[in-house]
Write a protein that holds these residues in place. Structure first.
Motif, short mmCIF file in Angstrom:
data_model
loop_
_atom_site.label_atom_id
_atom_site.label_comp_id
_atom_site.label_asym_id
_atom_site.label_seq_id
_atom_site.Cartn_x
_atom_site.Cartn_y
_atom_site.Cartn_z
N ILE A 216 0.83 -1.21 0.00
CA ILE A 216 0.00 0.00 0.00
C ILE A 216 0.86 1.26 0.00
O ILE A 216 0.47 2.29 -0.54
N ASP A 217 2.05 1.17 0.56
CA ASP A 217 2.92 2.35 0.57
C ASP A 217 3.33 2.76 -0.84
O ASP A 217 3.44 3.95 -1.14
N ALA A 218 3.53 1.80 -1.71
CA ALA A 218 3.85 2.12 -3.11
C ALA A 218 2.65 2.78 -3.78
O ALA A 218 2.81 3.69 -4.60
N VAL A 219 1.45 2.35 -3.42
CA VAL A 219 0.23 2.98 -3.94
C VAL A 219 0.18 4.43 -3.50
O VAL A 219 -0.11 5.34 -4.30
N TYR A 220 0.46 4.68 -2.22
CA TYR A 220 0.47 6.05 -1.72
C TYR A 220 1.54 6.89 -2.43
O TYR A 220 1.29 8.04 -2.78
N ALA A 221 2.72 6.32 -2.60
CA ALA A 221 3.81 7.06 -3.24
C ALA A 221 3.44 7.48 -4.67
O ALA A 221 3.84 8.56 -5.12
N ARG A 222 2.68 6.63 -5.36
CA ARG A 222 2.21 7.00 -6.71
C ARG A 222 1.10 8.05 -6.64
O ARG A 222 1.06 8.98 -7.45
N ALA A 223 0.20 7.91 -5.68
CA ALA A 223 -0.94 8.83 -5.57
C ALA A 223 -0.52 10.21 -5.06
O ALA A 223 -1.11 11.22 -5.44
N PHE A 224 0.49 10.23 -4.18
CA PHE A 224 0.96 11.47 -3.57
C PHE A 224 2.46 11.57 -3.84
O PHE A 224 3.27 11.11 -3.04
N PRO A 225 2.86 12.13 -4.97
CA PRO A 225 4.25 12.06 -5.43
C PRO A 225 5.34 12.50 -4.46
O PRO A 225 6.45 12.00 -4.54
N HIS A 226 5.06 13.37 -3.53
CA HIS A 226 6.12 13.86 -2.63
C HIS A 226 6.01 13.30 -1.22
O HIS A 226 6.81 13.65 -0.36
N VAL A 227 5.04 12.42 -0.99
CA VAL A 227 4.79 11.98 0.38
C VAL A 227 5.94 11.15 0.96
O VAL A 227 6.25 11.26 2.14
N GLU A 228 6.59 10.32 0.15
CA GLU A 228 7.69 9.53 0.67
C GLU A 228 8.81 10.45 1.18
O GLU A 228 9.37 10.22 2.26
N GLN A 229 9.11 11.51 0.45
CA GLN A 229 10.13 12.45 0.90
C GLN A 229 9.70 13.15 2.18
O GLN A 229 10.51 13.38 3.07
N HIS A 230 8.40 13.49 2.29
CA HIS A 230 7.90 14.12 3.51
C HIS A 230 8.06 13.17 4.70
O HIS A 230 8.50 13.60 5.78
N VAL A 231 7.72 11.90 4.50
CA VAL A 231 7.85 10.91 5.58
C VAL A 231 9.32 10.75 5.96
O VAL A 231 9.67 10.81 7.14
N ARG A 232 10.17 10.55 4.98
CA ARG A 232 11.59 10.33 5.27
C ARG A 232 12.22 11.55 5.94
O ARG A 232 13.02 11.41 6.86
#
Length: 191
Positions: A62-78
């Motif tokens: 599901i995290d990969a789904v989120y990363a595609r849906a919200f392009p900058h969210v992984e960087q925000h989390v990290r």
């Protein structure tokens, strides 16, 4: 000044029938909890839950789904993991970051595993720890601007915690999430 407390709604989401059935079994009799047999992204919610890993990588499930849906969210989390947790958000803690979208505006990262792709042992309590962290953050946490999260987020959409890559049985996840709900909301007279 009293802060209004919105009636919380936790939407347990499942795209696969075994998890949907497990969610239904625990949602019954818990006001504020409902089940959606579909994607977390189908729900009108202010926040979604990411059962990521402690480093905040969002490359699978599901995290990969989120990363595609919200392009900058992984960087925000990290970035938040690095800034507020020294590079590792422990299992049992949660953080909230902006998605960059209007809805859901927020993503709550609550790790179920330390490292990406980790298979969890059958006796794990990680779904409970992650769910409890989400629910506590929801009720007691604050956004960076100081607003209580509970005044901004009324509905949270939650997928299975550890049921994908982690290999946790749907029933185990459901019972642990229900136990976390009961623990956090029993003191508030909800649930």
């Amino acid at each position: 000044m009293r802060v209004p407390v919105l009636a919380p709604e936790l939407v347990l989401c499942a795209v696969e029938q075994p998890l949907a059935s497990a969610w239904l079994a625990v949602a019954d009799g818990r006001p504020g909890v409902r089940v959606h047999p579909g994607s977390v992204l189908d729900i009108e919610a202010q926040a979604v839950v990411s059962p990521a890993n402690s480093q905040g990588w969002m490359r699978g499930g599901i995290d990969a789904v989120y990363a595609r849906a919200f392009p900058h969210v992984e960087q925000h989390v990290r970035s938040a993991v690095l800034a507020y947790h020294g590079g590792e958000l422990p299992v049992g803690e949660a953080q909230i970051v902006a998605t960059g979208e209007e809805e859901p505006a927020w993503l709550i990262s609550a790790p179920t595993m330390r490292r990406p792709g980790e298979h969890l042992p059958s006796e794990t309590v990680h779904p409970y720890l992650a769910a409890r962290a989400v629910l506590r953050l929801w009720q007691e946490g604050r956004l960076e601007d100081g607003r209580p999260i509970r005044t901004v987020v009324r509905t949270i959409a939650m997928p299975g915690l550890g049921t994908g890559v982690g290999g946790v049985a749907p029933e185990t996840c459901a019972h642990q999430v229900a136990a976390a709900w009961d623990e956090v909301f029993s003191s508030l007279g909800v649930g």
